[in-house]
Design an enzyme around this catalytic site. Structure first.
Site, PDB file in Angstrom:
ATOM      1  N   HIS A   1     -34.277 -20.454  15.960  1.00  0.00           N
ATOM      2  CA  HIS A   1     -32.968 -21.084  15.864  1.00  0.00           C
ATOM      3  C   HIS A   1     -31.913 -19.999  15.790  1.00  0.00           C
ATOM      4  O   HIS A   1     -32.207 -18.822  15.592  1.00  0.00           O
ATOM      5  CB  HIS A   1     -32.870 -21.997  14.641  1.00  0.00           C
ATOM      6  CG  HIS A   1     -33.051 -21.277  13.342  1.00  0.00           C
ATOM      7  ND1 HIS A   1     -34.279 -20.823  12.910  1.00  0.00           N
ATOM      8  CD2 HIS A   1     -32.157 -20.902  12.381  1.00  0.00           C
ATOM      9  CE1 HIS A   1     -34.147 -20.220  11.744  1.00  0.00           C
ATOM     10  NE2 HIS A   1     -32.872 -20.244  11.401  1.00  0.00           N
ATOM     11  N   ALA A   2     -30.668 -20.396  15.946  1.00  0.00           N
ATOM     12  CA  ALA A   2     -29.528 -19.514  15.753  1.00  0.00           C
ATOM     13  C   ALA A   2     -28.424 -20.336  15.100  1.00  0.00           C
ATOM     14  O   ALA A   2     -28.585 -21.536  14.861  1.00  0.00           O
ATOM     15  CB  ALA A   2     -29.061 -18.931  17.092  1.00  0.00           C
TER      16      ALA A   2
END
Length: 264
Positions: free
Chosen positions: A68-69
């Site tokens: 994820h970011a």
């Protein structure tokens, strides 16, 4: 349908995918997000860059990476992808490598997906459901397991305490910290809250999931910080106890961490 399967479409699931290394594995997961209209391809680069910058903190349980970011313009809507690898790859996590399951999350904000993350944490921490996911032969079977189709195993036993409150605490707050505040810290928060519930300490201890930037400002509000080894290095000495957790889904490991930091 559950909150988890609401975010994961059959088209975003690939089983026995080929990847030569961790960047390719994240690339497969990112391509599924693009294909299903969840993100642009910029987000895939952001997920890779997050690991390059902060290390393999996304590998939060044996064999499992949660890519994820931060929320960004590259996220078109909140959604997930699911990649089971044909051959596991190393991310550089000594305690949890090699990885054969990569789940990617793209979140439009930091709150909309919290229920789904709690559900996913329970699945990843359940040995029988992990086995069912490893044996699944189709996207429909994966979704069936995630929706509760596999019989859950008995929960991992954690030692409990009958104490009404944490002894020796003054702030009654624990921070769980990850690089972006939207993914791995929520896994850790869910498992920690499970242990606190078994101890009957839930009414007395607040748990907050946060990111590295916010944690530096909030540290003095907390009795304890739980995080990964990579994030602990990035945080440095914040003036409060910090414990590294290898397996974010392990109640036994978190139970031991609490006992080491509280007067049990």
């Amino acid at each position: 349908m559950s909150a988890l399967t609401d975010l994961l479409s059959p088209e975003a699931i690939v089983l026995d995918a080929a990847a030569d290394d961790w960047q390719e594995a994240i690339g497969v997961a990112g391509a599924l997000l693009v294909r299903t209209g969840v993100t642009t391809d910029v987000y895939t680069r952001e997920m890779v860059d997050s690991v390059l910058e902060k290390g393999p903190y996304i590998v939060i349980a044996p064999g499992f990476a949660f890519a994820h970011a931060r929320p960004s313009p590259a996220v078109l809507r909140t959604g997930m992808s699911w990649v089971r690898l044909a051959e596991p790859v190393a991310f550089g996590s000594p305690g949890n490598d090699p990885v054969d399951l990569v789940v990617a999350l793209a979140a439009s904000d930091a709150k909309a997906h919290t229920t789904a993350m709690a559900e996913l944490a329970k699945v990843i921490g359940d040995a029988s459901r992990r086995a069912a996911l490893a044996a699944a032969t189709s996207a429909a079977e994966v979704l069936g397991v995630l929706d509760g189709g596999a019989a859950p195993a008995a929960p991992e036993t954690a030692r409990t305490s009958s104490s009404g409150a944490a002894r020796g605490t003054t702030k009654n707050k624990i921070l769980t910290v990850c690089g972006n505040g939207v993914g791995t810290s929520l896994f850790l928060k869910n498992t920690l809250e499970k242990v606190l519930g078994e101890w009957r300490w839930s009414p007395f201890i607040e748990v907050e999931a946060t990111d590295t930037i916010s944690a530096k400002g909030k540290a003095k509000e907390a009795d304890l910080i739980l995080t990964s080894g990579e994030i602990a290095k990035a945080l440095g000495d914040l003036g409060v106890p910090m414990t590294v957790i290898e397996n974010f889904t392990s109640t036994a490991e978190i139970d031991a961490a609490l006992r080491a930091n509280y007067d049990i």
